[in-house]
Design a protein around this motif. Structure first.
Motif, PDB file in Angstrom:
ATOM      1  N   TYR A 375       0.869  -1.176   0.000  1.00  0.00           N
ATOM      2  CA  TYR A 375       0.000   0.000   0.000  1.00  0.00           C
ATOM      3  C   TYR A 375       0.908   1.228   0.000  1.00  0.00           C
ATOM      4  O   TYR A 375       1.754   1.377   0.897  1.00  0.00           O
ATOM      5  CB  TYR A 375      -0.866   0.043   1.255  1.00  0.00           C
ATOM      6  CG  TYR A 375      -1.632  -1.216   1.586  1.00  0.00           C
ATOM      7  CD1 TYR A 375      -2.915  -1.431   1.088  1.00  0.00           C
ATOM      8  CD2 TYR A 375      -1.079  -2.188   2.428  1.00  0.00           C
ATOM      9  CE1 TYR A 375      -3.629  -2.582   1.419  1.00  0.00           C
ATOM     10  CE2 TYR A 375      -1.784  -3.331   2.766  1.00  0.00           C
ATOM     11  CZ  TYR A 375      -3.060  -3.526   2.255  1.00  0.00           C
ATOM     12  OH  TYR A 375      -3.762  -4.660   2.591  1.00  0.00           O
ATOM     13  N   THR A 376       0.760   2.119  -0.952  1.00  0.00           N
ATOM     14  CA  THR A 376       1.620   3.304  -1.017  1.00  0.00           C
ATOM     15  C   THR A 376       0.810   4.564  -1.291  1.00  0.00           C
ATOM     16  O   THR A 376      -0.282   4.515  -1.876  1.00  0.00           O
ATOM     17  CB  THR A 376       2.693   3.178  -2.100  1.00  0.00           C
ATOM     18  OG1 THR A 376       2.059   3.007  -3.380  1.00  0.00           O
ATOM     19  CG2 THR A 376       3.626   2.020  -1.838  1.00  0.00           C
ATOM     20  N   ALA A 377       1.368   5.675  -0.871  1.00  0.00           N
ATOM     21  CA  ALA A 377       0.840   6.987  -1.229  1.00  0.00           C
ATOM     22  C   ALA A 377       2.033   7.905  -1.458  1.00  0.00           C
ATOM     23  O   ALA A 377       2.894   8.030  -0.587  1.00  0.00           O
ATOM     24  CB  ALA A 377      -0.056   7.546  -0.127  1.00  0.00           C
ATOM     25  N   THR A 378       2.114   8.509  -2.630  1.00  0.00           N
ATOM     26  CA  THR A 378       3.185   9.454  -2.936  1.00  0.00           C
ATOM     27  C   THR A 378       2.644  10.878  -2.835  1.00  0.00           C
ATOM     28  O   THR A 378       1.459  11.125  -3.082  1.00  0.00           O
ATOM     29  CB  THR A 378       3.782   9.218  -4.328  1.00  0.00           C
ATOM     30  OG1 THR A 378       2.743   9.356  -5.315  1.00  0.00           O
ATOM     31  CG2 THR A 378       4.369   7.826  -4.432  1.00  0.00           C
ATOM     32  N   PHE A 379       3.522  11.825  -2.473  1.00  0.00           N
ATOM     33  CA  PHE A 379       3.064  13.186  -2.199  1.00  0.00           C
ATOM     34  C   PHE A 379       4.203  14.167  -2.431  1.00  0.00           C
ATOM     35  O   PHE A 379       5.359  13.766  -2.664  1.00  0.00           O
ATOM     36  CB  PHE A 379       2.525  13.288  -0.768  1.00  0.00           C
ATOM     37  CG  PHE A 379       3.442  12.718   0.288  1.00  0.00           C
ATOM     38  CD1 PHE A 379       4.424  13.498   0.891  1.00  0.00           C
ATOM     39  CD2 PHE A 379       3.332  11.386   0.678  1.00  0.00           C
ATOM     40  CE1 PHE A 379       5.269  12.976   1.864  1.00  0.00           C
ATOM     41  CE2 PHE A 379       4.163  10.856   1.665  1.00  0.00           C
ATOM     42  CZ  PHE A 379       5.136  11.648   2.247  1.00  0.00           C
ATOM     43  N   GLU A 380       3.902  15.451  -2.363  1.00  0.00           N
ATOM     44  CA  GLU A 380       4.904  16.485  -2.560  1.00  0.00           C
ATOM     45  C   GLU A 380       6.014  16.346  -1.517  1.00  0.00           C
ATOM     46  O   GLU A 380       5.753  16.049  -0.349  1.00  0.00           O
ATOM     47  CB  GLU A 380       4.268  17.869  -2.455  1.00  0.00           C
ATOM     48  CG  GLU A 380       3.241  18.182  -3.531  1.00  0.00           C
ATOM     49  CD  GLU A 380       3.857  18.291  -4.917  1.00  0.00           C
ATOM     50  OE1 GLU A 380       5.056  18.660  -5.007  1.00  0.00           O
ATOM     51  OE2 GLU A 380       3.153  18.003  -5.905  1.00  0.00           O
ATOM     52  N   ASP A 381       7.240  16.593  -1.941  1.00  0.00           N
ATOM     53  CA  ASP A 381       8.389  16.373  -1.066  1.00  0.00           C
ATOM     54  C   ASP A 381       8.300  17.162   0.233  1.00  0.00           C
ATOM     55  O   ASP A 381       8.770  16.706   1.275  1.00  0.00           O
ATOM     56  CB  ASP A 381       9.680  16.738  -1.796  1.00  0.00           C
ATOM     57  CG  ASP A 381       9.985  15.791  -2.955  1.00  0.00           C
ATOM     58  OD1 ASP A 381       9.247  14.810  -3.123  1.00  0.00           O
ATOM     59  OD2 ASP A 381      10.956  16.061  -3.684  1.00  0.00           O
ATOM     60  N   SER A 382       7.718  18.350   0.184  1.00  0.00           N
ATOM     61  CA  SER A 382       7.675  19.220   1.366  1.00  0.00           C
ATOM     62  C   SER A 382       6.439  18.988   2.236  1.00  0.00           C
ATOM     63  O   SER A 382       6.290  19.624   3.288  1.00  0.00           O
ATOM     64  CB  SER A 382       7.712  20.688   0.932  1.00  0.00           C
ATOM     65  OG  SER A 382       6.601  20.980   0.087  1.00  0.00           O
ATOM     66  N   ALA A 383       5.560  18.088   1.824  1.00  0.00           N
ATOM     67  CA  ALA A 383       4.303  17.882   2.548  1.00  0.00           C
ATOM     68  C   ALA A 383       4.526  17.106   3.843  1.00  0.00           C
ATOM     69  O   ALA A 383       5.485  16.342   3.975  1.00  0.00           O
ATOM     70  CB  ALA A 383       3.306  17.145   1.662  1.00  0.00           C
TER      71      ALA A 383
END
Length: 452
Positions: A375-383
């Protein structure tokens, strides 16, 4: 050291969420003797240690906050002997392995991410596109060179320190600092790849059919089923990628069971027949079209980009019923609503085949599982990672009624409260004994593992 010009790049790992880590120093080892010196220094001074091969620890352990990082990424030499065995430096990235072996007409079953280190992958098992045909990466491991907790160089093989080798073959390691690994390889196969996509309205029957079909298909056929959502997608999607190392003309017949079981046909069915092993592995790594191994990296001069992510896992043995499949679909749909998520994914990688049928004891405990699930979630580096951590862990919790608590140690999740049982099952006690004997002061134990 902090303040040195090279420190910023030397401390960097693959997940930007850990860029705030502050190692005391980074030892970029150029030899096994350097590793030994580092271990002995840490022992003498009482400095905590962190070990880094590829820098992909999902929990950020290789970032080495407040520790001396021993980084073996420079130990990346690869040689292939006349008998087909390959000796690989502990810091080699998978794309370097695929290039070196492919040029010699050899192959090793392993993962698809270009920058993953061969050592971490092997210690946890190693799942990839040739797994069902040839076994886990760790199943091919025959010996390791390493530095012990006392700072001594040593070998582990079937004839010398066999318990150490057993723990390194999918048991999570934590018994020393590996400096090189020797594997059996196989002749590089010709590979046919396929990509399929269905209407998301058909996701439940596709999931039910895939889980019954994939682990018992011809071992030459491997597949990964993905449920995708988030900002990169107009809406939730269900896709499958398959690799087949038999005659390309026989692929359709071997895929027929999936279509018959689901009762629906894909809206996309794209096949690329008779590709070379090296071409396929570079393609899966995101480096198709003549990209070199040196360019296939997130490091200096590389064409790949790092991306912040949260992740956790399951290793299921029980099949989902219709309610279970619907619960998985619901998590994917909720992922489309997760604020700021670039992509939310549930990936099911088929096991069975050679993984299930191996008659040799290793530290890997999930031989009867039919898949690994990530299970993965990718997001903005600064989030802030917190809401994404919560989401993926809620997905795992939602599936526990069907899939229990087993997990894959290469997708390490610090929130799992009983890591011994989850990652190693019936092997946990023996692994704990081996680690305790090899490293009585728990210098190499990951947080939460010292007593398991």
């Amino acid at each position: 050291m902090p303040g040195d010009e090279a420190f910023t790049s030397a401390r960097q790992v693959e997940n930007p969420r850990f860029d705030g880590a502050e190692p005391l120093a980074v030892l970029s080892a150029a030899s096994a003797d350097d590793v030994a010196e580092g271990v002995m220094f840490a022992n003498a001074s009482g400095v905590p240690l962190a070990l880094r091969s590829g820098g992909h620890s999902y929990a950020g352990h290789s970032s080495g906050d407040s520790a001396l990082v021993i980084d073996v990424r420079a130990l990346s030499a690869i040689s292939v002997a006349g008998d087909g065995s390959a000796t690989i430096g502990a810091g080699a990235r998978l794309i370097q392995v695929y290039e070196a072996l492919g040029q010699q007409g050899r192959a090793l079953a392993a993962g698809s991410c270009a920058t993953v280190g061969i050592t971490g992958l092997t210690l946890g098992g190693g799942v990839g596109v040739l797994t069902r045909a040839f076994g886990l990466t760790s199943d091919a491991l025959r010996s390791v060179e390493m530095v012990s907790a006392e700072g001594m160089r040593m070998t582990a093989s079937a004839d010398e320190n066999p318990d150490i080798l057993w723990a390194c073959r999918g048991g999570g390691g934590q018994v020393g600092v590996l400096t090189s690994l020797t594997f059996d390889t196989v002749p590089a196969p010709t590979i046919t790849t396929a990509f399929l996509e269905w209407s998301f309205a058909d996701a439940v029957p596709v999931i039910l059919a895939w889980q019954a079909w994939a682990p018992d298909a011809d071992p030459r056929l491997w597949s990964t089923l993905k449920l995708l959502s988030g900002g990169r997608h107009a809406g939730p999607a269900i896709q499958l990628t398959a690799t087949w190392i038999g005659p390309s003309s026989e692929l359709d017949a071997n895929m027929a069971g999936l279509h018959q079981g689901s009762g629906v046909l894909p809206t996309v069915n794209s096949v690329q027949p008779d590709r070379t092993y090296q071409d396929v592995m570079f393609s899966f790594a995101g480096c198709a079209g003549g990209v070199s191994a040196e360019q296939c990296t997130t490091g200096a001069g590389g064409l790949l980009q790092r991306e912040a992510f949260s992740a956790t896992s399951h290793v299921p043995t029980d099949l989902l019923d219709r309610n279970g499949a619907a619960a998985l679909v619901e998590r994917c749909m909720l992922g489309q609503q997760l604020a700021g998520a670039r992509e939310v994914s549930v990936s099911l990688d088929a096991l069975g085949g050679a993984v299930r049928d191996l008659h040799e004891e290793t530290g890997f405990a999930h031989r009867d599982a039919y898949a690994t699930v990530q299970y993965t979630a990718t997001f903005e580096d600064s989030a802030d990672p917190a809401p994404y951590d919560v989401f993926v862990r809620e997905s795992r919790a939602a599936m526990e009624p069907w899939w229990g608590t087993g997990a894959y140690v290469n997708y390490l999740d610090p929130s799992i409260t009983d890591p011994g049982a989850a990652y190693f099952g019936s092997n946990a006690a023996r692994l704990a004994d081996i680690r305790s004997s090899a490293d009585p002061s728990a210098r190499f134990a990951l947080p939460g593992f010292a007593a398991v």
